[in-house]
Design a protein around this motif. Structure first.
Motif, PDB file in Angstrom:
ATOM      1  N   ASP A 149      56.290  72.894 -15.604  1.00 30.90           N
ATOM      2  CA  ASP A 149      55.515  73.265 -14.418  1.00 30.90           C
ATOM      3  C   ASP A 149      54.580  72.144 -13.958  1.00 30.90           C
ATOM      4  O   ASP A 149      53.955  71.467 -14.776  1.00 30.90           O
ATOM      5  N   ARG A 150      54.514  71.931 -12.664  1.00 31.98           N
ATOM      6  CA  ARG A 150      53.522  71.006 -12.100  1.00 31.98           C
ATOM      7  C   ARG A 150      52.557  71.712 -11.148  1.00 31.98           C
ATOM      8  O   ARG A 150      51.591  71.124 -10.684  1.00 31.98           O
ATOM      9  N   THR A 151      52.817  72.971 -10.856  1.00 34.59           N
ATOM     10  CA  THR A 151      52.009  73.654  -9.851  1.00 34.59           C
ATOM     11  C   THR A 151      50.586  73.916 -10.321  1.00 34.59           C
ATOM     12  O   THR A 151      49.663  73.967  -9.501  1.00 34.59           O
ATOM     13  N   LEU A 152      50.384  74.089 -11.635  1.00 37.09           N
ATOM     14  CA  LEU A 152      49.026  74.320 -12.128  1.00 37.09           C
ATOM     15  C   LEU A 152      48.137  73.113 -11.834  1.00 37.09           C
ATOM     16  O   LEU A 152      47.007  73.259 -11.352  1.00 37.09           O
ATOM     17  N   TRP A 153      48.647  71.916 -12.120  1.00 42.23           N
ATOM     18  CA  TRP A 153      47.877  70.701 -11.867  1.00 42.23           C
ATOM     19  C   TRP A 153      47.674  70.490 -10.371  1.00 42.23           C
ATOM     20  O   TRP A 153      46.575  70.115  -9.930  1.00 42.23           O
ATOM     21  N   GLU A 154      48.685  70.752  -9.579  1.00 40.33           N
ATOM     22  CA  GLU A 154      48.541  70.627  -8.127  1.00 40.33           C
ATOM     23  C   GLU A 154      47.497  71.614  -7.601  1.00 40.33           C
ATOM     24  O   GLU A 154      46.679  71.271  -6.736  1.00 40.33           O
ATOM     25  N   LEU A 155      47.514  72.833  -8.135  1.00 44.07           N
ATOM     26  CA  LEU A 155      46.544  73.849  -7.723  1.00 44.07           C
ATOM     27  C   LEU A 155      45.131  73.426  -8.092  1.00 44.07           C
ATOM     28  O   LEU A 155      44.200  73.549  -7.287  1.00 44.07           O
ATOM     29  N   ALA A 156      44.962  72.920  -9.304  1.00 47.78           N
ATOM     30  CA  ALA A 156      43.637  72.500  -9.753  1.00 47.78           C
ATOM     31  C   ALA A 156      43.075  71.391  -8.869  1.00 47.78           C
ATOM     32  O   ALA A 156      41.871  71.366  -8.581  1.00 47.78           O
ATOM     33  N   GLN A 157      43.949  70.482  -8.444  1.00 51.26           N
ATOM     34  CA  GLN A 157      43.509  69.390  -7.570  1.00 51.26           C
ATOM     35  C   GLN A 157      43.152  69.868  -6.172  1.00 51.26           C
ATOM     36  O   GLN A 157      42.244  69.328  -5.538  1.00 51.26           O
ATOM     37  N   SER A 158      43.883  70.848  -5.678  1.00 54.01           N
ATOM     38  CA  SER A 158      43.844  71.148  -4.250  1.00 54.01           C
ATOM     39  C   SER A 158      42.765  72.145  -3.840  1.00 54.01           C
ATOM     40  O   SER A 158      42.285  72.096  -2.715  1.00 54.01           O
ATOM     41  N   THR A 159      42.365  73.052  -4.751  1.00 53.70           N
ATOM     42  CA  THR A 159      41.439  74.086  -4.307  1.00 53.70           C
ATOM     43  C   THR A 159      40.008  73.555  -4.190  1.00 53.70           C
ATOM     44  O   THR A 159      39.541  72.794  -5.048  1.00 53.70           O
ATOM     45  N   THR A 160      39.346  73.948  -3.124  1.00 49.25           N
ATOM     46  CA  THR A 160      37.938  73.598  -2.924  1.00 49.25           C
ATOM     47  C   THR A 160      37.052  74.835  -2.986  1.00 49.25           C
ATOM     48  O   THR A 160      35.855  74.754  -2.710  1.00 49.25           O
ATOM     49  N   LEU A 161      37.640  75.957  -3.359  1.00 52.01           N
ATOM     50  CA  LEU A 161      36.881  77.201  -3.423  1.00 52.01           C
ATOM     51  C   LEU A 161      35.987  77.235  -4.659  1.00 52.01           C
ATOM     52  O   LEU A 161      36.307  76.660  -5.701  1.00 52.01           O
ATOM     53  N   SER A 162      34.898  77.939  -4.574  1.00 50.93           N
ATOM     54  CA  SER A 162      34.022  78.149  -5.726  1.00 50.93           C
ATOM     55  C   SER A 162      34.654  79.180  -6.660  1.00 50.93           C
ATOM     56  O   SER A 162      35.291  80.131  -6.192  1.00 50.93           O
ATOM     57  N   PRO A 163      34.458  79.019  -7.967  1.00 50.66           N
ATOM     58  CA  PRO A 163      34.982  80.029  -8.901  1.00 50.66           C
ATOM     59  C   PRO A 163      34.450  81.433  -8.647  1.00 50.66           C
ATOM     60  O   PRO A 163      35.059  82.416  -9.080  1.00 50.66           O
ATOM     61  N   THR A 164      33.348  81.552  -7.931  1.00 57.08           N
ATOM     62  CA  THR A 164      32.800  82.881  -7.621  1.00 57.08           C
ATOM     63  C   THR A 164      33.439  83.490  -6.378  1.00 57.08           C
ATOM     64  O   THR A 164      33.218  84.670  -6.088  1.00 57.08           O
ATOM     65  N   ASN A 165      34.210  82.695  -5.658  1.00 59.08           N
ATOM     66  CA  ASN A 165      34.884  83.195  -4.460  1.00 59.08           C
ATOM     67  C   ASN A 165      36.027  84.131  -4.866  1.00 59.08           C
ATOM     68  O   ASN A 165      36.822  83.780  -5.737  1.00 59.08           O
ATOM     69  N   PRO A 166      36.151  85.295  -4.265  1.00 55.93           N
ATOM     70  CA  PRO A 166      37.239  86.219  -4.617  1.00 55.93           C
ATOM     71  C   PRO A 166      38.632  85.630  -4.428  1.00 55.93           C
ATOM     72  O   PRO A 166      39.599  86.105  -5.037  1.00 55.93           O
ATOM     73  N   LEU A 167      38.738  84.591  -3.594  1.00 55.82           N
ATOM     74  CA  LEU A 167      40.033  83.963  -3.335  1.00 55.82           C
ATOM     75  C   LEU A 167      40.321  82.799  -4.282  1.00 55.82           C
ATOM     76  O   LEU A 167      41.373  82.166  -4.179  1.00 55.82           O
ATOM     77  N   TYR A 168      39.391  82.523  -5.204  1.00 58.97           N
ATOM     78  CA  TYR A 168      39.613  81.445  -6.168  1.00 58.97           C
ATOM     79  C   TYR A 168      40.887  81.735  -6.953  1.00 58.97           C
ATOM     80  O   TYR A 168      41.122  82.868  -7.391  1.00 58.97           O
ATOM     81  N   PRO A 169      41.752  80.720  -7.127  1.00 60.13           N
ATOM     82  CA  PRO A 169      43.050  80.966  -7.784  1.00 60.13           C
ATOM     83  C   PRO A 169      42.908  81.594  -9.166  1.00 60.13           C
ATOM     84  O   PRO A 169      42.186  81.081 -10.024  1.00 60.13           O
ATOM     85  N   LYS A 170      43.618  82.690  -9.374  1.00 63.37           N
ATOM     86  CA  LYS A 170      43.482  83.453 -10.614  1.00 63.37           C
ATOM     87  C   LYS A 170      43.875  82.636 -11.834  1.00 63.37           C
ATOM     88  O   LYS A 170      43.249  82.741 -12.893  1.00 63.37           O
ATOM     89  N   ARG A 171      44.904  81.803 -11.706  1.00 62.85           N
ATOM     90  CA  ARG A 171      45.343  81.017 -12.859  1.00 62.85           C
ATOM     91  C   ARG A 171      44.247  80.105 -13.389  1.00 62.85           C
ATOM     92  O   ARG A 171      44.232  79.753 -14.567  1.00 62.85           O
TER      93      ARG A 171
END
Length: 240
Positions: A149-171
């Motif tokens: 899998d490479r999507t986890l690393w891509e997701l970690a790089q790409s999100t700018t949301l705060s961990p407290t945001n309800p839309l923060y990626p669950k993974r």
């Protein structure tokens, strides 16, 4: 006691022994190798011999990388495609031309013994590549994702949301921290480890023009080999 993670090695025994010496490994250290011991430079058989012996003398946990899975198939005698050869497999093929059956069997047993992931008592996850199931590793349908899998690393790089945001990626919220290899940080212009949103990548491009890295996960201190290509001046590695 230190917990040390070791990034991708790709057949570079010279660089591996160099960085282990620089990290000054102690008897009570716990070493977690994140996978990809095979394919790239010319010493895959020697790397596997070294690790088989090393785990008898040190506290080690060895994870499976995608190239280790490919090397396992090669040693089983399965047909290997041109893509594998272009991405480091050719060096492995050549290196095994004169390896005895007994030694091949030992390497097969070692590769078969590798673990897909490790979750420690502090909810820190160690995995070669990642996982795709939104509920986490225990629910992953396809074990190949742990080392492809490479999507986890891509997701970690790409999100700018705060961990407290309800839309923060669950993974990215399931584990205290995640340590991976698989995708070289040199793709982002550095041969140093990188961290984004609780995911730390210690594949610092050893198969290419980068280095092997060992990191102390409690202090984020790290040690590196010389650029691996300088230790194999007559080889290309995966620099095809």
């Amino acid at each position: 006691m230190r917990t040390l993670v070791i990034g991708d090695i790709h057949g570079a025994l010279h660089a591996l022994t160099q960085v282990l010496e620089r990290a000054n490994i102690q008897p009570d250290d716990f070493l977690i190798f994140l996978g990809d011991y095979a394919d790239g430079w010319s010493q895959t058989p020697e790397v596997l011999d070294f690790l088989i012996d090393y785990q008898q003398k040190h506290r080690c946990l060895l994870l499976r990388g995608n190239h280790d899975a490919l090397c396992y198939d090669f040693l089983l005698g399965k047909p290997m495609d041109t893509l594998w050869r272009l991405h480091g497999g050719k060096a492995t093929e050549l290196a095994y031309q004169h390896v005895t059956t007994e030694r091949r069997t030992a390497h097969l047993n070692f590769l078969d013994s590798l673990q897909n992931y490790h979750l420690d008592s502090q909810n820190r996850l160690f995995v070669h590549a990642g996982f795709s199931n939104l509920r986490g590793i225990a629910y992953e349908h396809f074990e190949e994702m742990f080392y492809w899998d490479r999507t986890l690393w891509e997701l970690a790089q790409s999100t700018t949301l705060s961990p407290t945001n309800p839309l923060y990626p669950k993974r990215l919220s399931l584990y205290q921290h995640i340590y991976i290899g698989h995708t070289p940080t040199t793709r982002l212009g550095t041969d140093k480890p990188l961290s984004f949103n609780g995911v730390t990548n210690v594949d610092t491009g050893a198969a290419f023009k980068g280095r092997i890295t060992i990191m102390d996960i409690d202090t984020a201190t790290y040690w590196q080999s010389d650029p691996v290509f300088t230790l194999y001046p007559n080889e290309q590695g995966r620099n095809q």
